[in-house]
Design a protein around this motif. Sequence first.
Motif, short mmCIF file in Angstrom:
data_model
loop_
_atom_site.label_atom_id
_atom_site.label_comp_id
_atom_site.label_asym_id
_atom_site.label_seq_id
_atom_site.Cartn_x
_atom_site.Cartn_y
_atom_site.Cartn_z
N HIS A 33 -6.51 3.94 0.25
CA HIS A 33 -7.81 3.25 0.26
C HIS A 33 -7.73 1.96 1.07
O HIS A 33 -8.64 1.65 1.85
N VAL A 34 -6.65 1.21 0.88
CA VAL A 34 -6.47 -0.06 1.60
C VAL A 34 -6.36 0.20 3.10
O VAL A 34 -7.00 -0.47 3.92
N LEU A 35 -5.55 1.18 3.47
CA LEU A 35 -5.36 1.48 4.89
C LEU A 35 -6.64 1.99 5.54
O LEU A 35 -6.92 1.68 6.71
N ASP A 36 -7.43 2.76 4.81
CA ASP A 36 -8.69 3.26 5.36
C ASP A 36 -9.63 2.12 5.74
O ASP A 36 -10.41 2.23 6.69
N ARG A 37 -9.54 1.02 4.99
CA ARG A 37 -10.40 -0.13 5.30
C ARG A 37 -9.80 -1.01 6.39
O ARG A 37 -10.53 -1.55 7.23
N LEU A 38 -8.50 -1.16 6.39
CA LEU A 38 -7.87 -2.09 7.33
C LEU A 38 -7.70 -1.51 8.73
O LEU A 38 -7.93 -2.20 9.73
N THR A 39 -7.27 -0.26 8.82
CA THR A 39 -6.87 0.31 10.11
C THR A 39 -7.95 0.20 11.20
O THR A 39 -7.63 -0.15 12.34
N PRO A 40 -9.24 0.45 10.89
CA PRO A 40 -10.24 0.34 11.96
C PRO A 40 -10.47 -1.10 12.44
O PRO A 40 -11.09 -1.29 13.49
N GLN A 41 -9.96 -2.08 11.70
CA GLN A 41 -10.25 -3.48 12.03
C GLN A 41 -9.16 -4.14 12.87
O GLN A 41 -9.35 -5.27 13.33
N VAL A 42 -8.02 -3.47 13.07
CA VAL A 42 -6.87 -4.09 13.72
C VAL A 42 -6.26 -3.15 14.75
O VAL A 42 -6.58 -1.96 14.80
N ALA A 43 -5.33 -3.69 15.56
CA ALA A 43 -4.69 -2.88 16.60
C ALA A 43 -3.59 -1.99 16.05
O ALA A 43 -3.34 -0.90 16.59
N ALA A 44 -2.90 -2.42 15.01
CA ALA A 44 -1.83 -1.64 14.37
C ALA A 44 -1.59 -2.22 13.00
O ALA A 44 -2.00 -3.35 12.70
N VAL A 45 -0.93 -1.44 12.14
CA VAL A 45 -0.71 -1.84 10.75
C VAL A 45 0.76 -1.65 10.39
O VAL A 45 1.41 -0.69 10.83
N ALA A 46 1.27 -2.56 9.56
CA ALA A 46 2.60 -2.44 8.96
C ALA A 46 2.49 -2.77 7.47
O ALA A 46 1.53 -3.40 7.03
N LEU A 47 3.49 -2.33 6.72
CA LEU A 47 3.58 -2.63 5.29
C LEU A 47 4.69 -3.64 5.06
O LEU A 47 5.79 -3.50 5.61
N ASN A 48 4.42 -4.65 4.28
CA ASN A 48 5.48 -5.54 3.80
C ASN A 48 5.89 -5.07 2.41
O ASN A 48 5.08 -5.09 1.48
N ALA A 49 7.11 -4.59 2.30
CA ALA A 49 7.62 -4.10 1.02
C ALA A 49 9.13 -4.21 1.02
O ALA A 49 9.78 -4.12 2.06
N ASN A 50 9.69 -4.39 -0.17
CA ASN A 50 11.14 -4.49 -0.33
C ASN A 50 11.67 -3.23 -1.00
O ASN A 50 10.92 -2.42 -1.53
N GLY A 51 12.98 -3.04 -0.95
CA GLY A 51 13.57 -1.84 -1.52
C GLY A 51 13.62 -0.72 -0.50
O GLY A 51 13.49 -0.94 0.71
N ASP A 52 13.80 0.49 -0.99
CA ASP A 52 13.96 1.66 -0.14
C ASP A 52 12.67 1.95 0.63
O ASP A 52 11.66 2.32 0.03
N PRO A 53 12.66 1.82 1.95
CA PRO A 53 11.42 2.06 2.70
C PRO A 53 11.01 3.52 2.74
O PRO A 53 9.85 3.83 3.07
N GLN A 54 11.93 4.45 2.39
CA GLN A 54 11.60 5.88 2.51
C GLN A 54 10.47 6.30 1.58
O GLN A 54 9.80 7.31 1.84
N ARG A 55 10.21 5.53 0.54
CA ARG A 55 9.13 5.91 -0.37
C ARG A 55 7.76 5.82 0.30
O ARG A 55 6.78 6.36 -0.21
N PHE A 56 7.71 5.15 1.44
CA PHE A 56 6.45 5.04 2.18
C PHE A 56 6.44 5.92 3.43
O PHE A 56 5.55 5.79 4.28
N ASP A 57 7.40 6.83 3.55
CA ASP A 57 7.50 7.64 4.77
C ASP A 57 6.22 8.41 5.07
O ASP A 57 5.87 8.63 6.23
#
Length: 200
Positions: A33-57
């Motif tokens: 839901h968050v990405l659906d709102r943000l992605t059209p407004q910017v050139a690219a998106v990244a996630l800030n998160a700690n721990g194992d990044p594979q959970r967001f693959d």
Amino acid sequence: MIMGVVLAGGRATRMGGGDKGLRRVAGQFLLTHVLDRLTPQVAAVALNANGDPQRFDGFGLPVLPDSLPDFPGPLAGILAGLDWGARMGAAHIVTVAADTPFFPHDLVLRLQGAAGNSGVAVAATRRNGALQLQPTFGLWPVALRDDLRAELLRGLRKVMLWAERHDAGIAEFGTDPLDPFFNINTPEDLSLAEHLAGTG
């Protein structure tokens, strides 16, 4: 060029731990839901998160860990985003919270319009006439990243303190029919989000 960074580094203690962004609302991940709102407004998106990044693959996005230890809070996530933005050649980043699925579709445009002389702006709403700042929803110039790094190393932890030091502009948003910065902290909030998603 403005990049978007979703601040997903919180530990969700009131939700029993884990990633709030991977909870489901109306059949989709909260993060979707968050990405659906943000992605059209910017050139690219990244996630800030700690721990194992594979959970967001499954999202196919860069995952940016904090560069400082001990979970120093959203300012560290903003710094990670600024460093990424610098590598990508961006002038600014916009940050949003991973647990706020209804933020405005014109967030970035409105933040740009409100930016102070330093290029910093944060979102706000009003409750009973009082201004309610939403500092995790902000526009941040990449040029300030070394200043932020130094402040964090000196112990600064509050986003608004740093924003105010740079004369942040304020982009005020209405709350009718709902507060666009309603965020999910508890199971009850999750149930309310389900209801709101169904009526949106």
